[in-house]
Design an enzyme around this catalytic site. Sequence first.
Site, PDB file in Angstrom:
ATOM      1  N   ASP A 234       7.806  -1.343  -6.565  1.00 57.32           N
ATOM      2  CA  ASP A 234       6.735  -1.029  -5.374  1.00 57.32           C
ATOM      3  C   ASP A 234       5.217  -1.073  -5.603  1.00 57.32           C
ATOM      4  OD1 ASP A 234       5.605  -0.477  -2.869  1.00 57.32           O
ATOM      5  OD2 ASP A 234       7.017   1.317  -2.546  1.00 57.32           O
TER       6      ASP A 234
ATOM      7  N   CYS B 265      12.375  -2.605   2.720  1.00 59.46           N
ATOM      8  CA  CYS B 265      11.873  -1.829   1.726  1.00 59.46           C
ATOM      9  C   CYS B 265      11.501  -0.314   2.475  1.00 59.46           C
ATOM     10  CB  CYS B 265      10.543  -2.584   1.288  1.00 59.46           C
ATOM     11  SG  CYS B 265       9.035  -2.765   2.479  1.00 59.46           S
TER      12      CYS B 265
ATOM     13  N   ARG C 231       6.298  -5.068   0.466  1.00 57.22           N
ATOM     14  CA  ARG C 231       7.334  -5.903  -0.273  1.00 57.22           C
ATOM     15  C   ARG C 231       8.377  -6.954   0.521  1.00 57.22           C
ATOM     16  NH1 ARG C 231      10.381  -1.628  -3.518  1.00 57.22           N
ATOM     17  NH2 ARG C 231       9.642  -0.304  -1.597  1.00 57.22           N
TER      18      ARG C 231
HETATM   19  P1  4NP Z   1       6.765  -0.873   0.751  1.00 56.72           P
HETATM   20  O1  4NP Z   1       5.538  -0.205   0.001  1.00 56.72           O
HETATM   21  O2  4NP Z   1       7.986  -0.135   0.992  1.00 56.72           O
HETATM   22  O3  4NP Z   1       6.835  -2.080  -0.187  1.00 56.72           O
HETATM   23  O4  4NP Z   1       6.241  -1.367   2.136  1.00 56.72           O
HETATM   24  C1  4NP Z   1       5.340   1.220   0.468  1.00 56.72           C
HETATM   25  C2  4NP Z   1       4.377   1.370   1.667  1.00 56.72           C
HETATM   26  C3  4NP Z   1       4.376   2.650   2.125  1.00 56.72           C
HETATM   27  C4  4NP Z   1       4.615   3.680   1.441  1.00 56.72           C
HETATM   28  C5  4NP Z   1       5.551   3.438   0.274  1.00 56.72           C
HETATM   29  C6  4NP Z   1       5.660   2.280   0.059  1.00 56.72           C
HETATM   30  N1  4NP Z   1       4.201   5.119   2.032  1.00 56.72           N
HETATM   31  O5  4NP Z   1       4.347   5.889   1.133  1.00 56.72           O
HETATM   32  O6  4NP Z   1       3.777   5.185   2.927  1.00 56.72           O
END
Ligand code: 4NP
Length: 144
Positions: free
Chosen positions: A115, A8, A14
């Site tokens: 997300d 992800c 996720r």
């Molecule tokens: P993930 O969620 O891709 O499901 O781990 C996110 C975690 C951090 C960020 C964006 C999505 N971020 O912008 O730092």
Amino acid sequence: MKKIVFVCLGNICRSPMAEFVMKELDKGEYLHIESRATSSWEHGNPVHQGTQKILRKYAISFDSSKGSQQISQADFEFFDLVVGMDESNVEDLLQISAGRYDDKIKLFRPGGVPDPWYTGDFEETYKLVTAGCRDWLQWIKDRQ
Ligand code: 4NP
């Protein structure tokens, strides 16, 4: 044993959820399972509290020392399946690997997993992740 990596954007919400749910479903029988980020934004940071809370709620064991790690070219070489959690993750993976591993790169489920970093809905994430992991495990078993 098939090697699968879930990917992800941040590798804190996720894809670690998918990693630990899949480990629970597979019980070490068919798969080597890890997770990665497309970005380096969260490098070294632990699994998000929202994901940790959900995993505890559903009694899924997880490695609390796991830190976010960006996917590397060596990862594309090592893993058999590189599964993006949403369409934009898949687009990024296709771009990062520059056409060399297109056949390994898959979308986790039609429509992806929204997300929870933005939606805040980790319960919905868990439902989609669990259903998707069950489908992937069945798909892999059918091809053993
Ligand atoms: P993930 O969620 O891709 O499901 O781990 C996110 C975690 C951090 C960020 C964006 C999505 N971020 O912008 O730092």
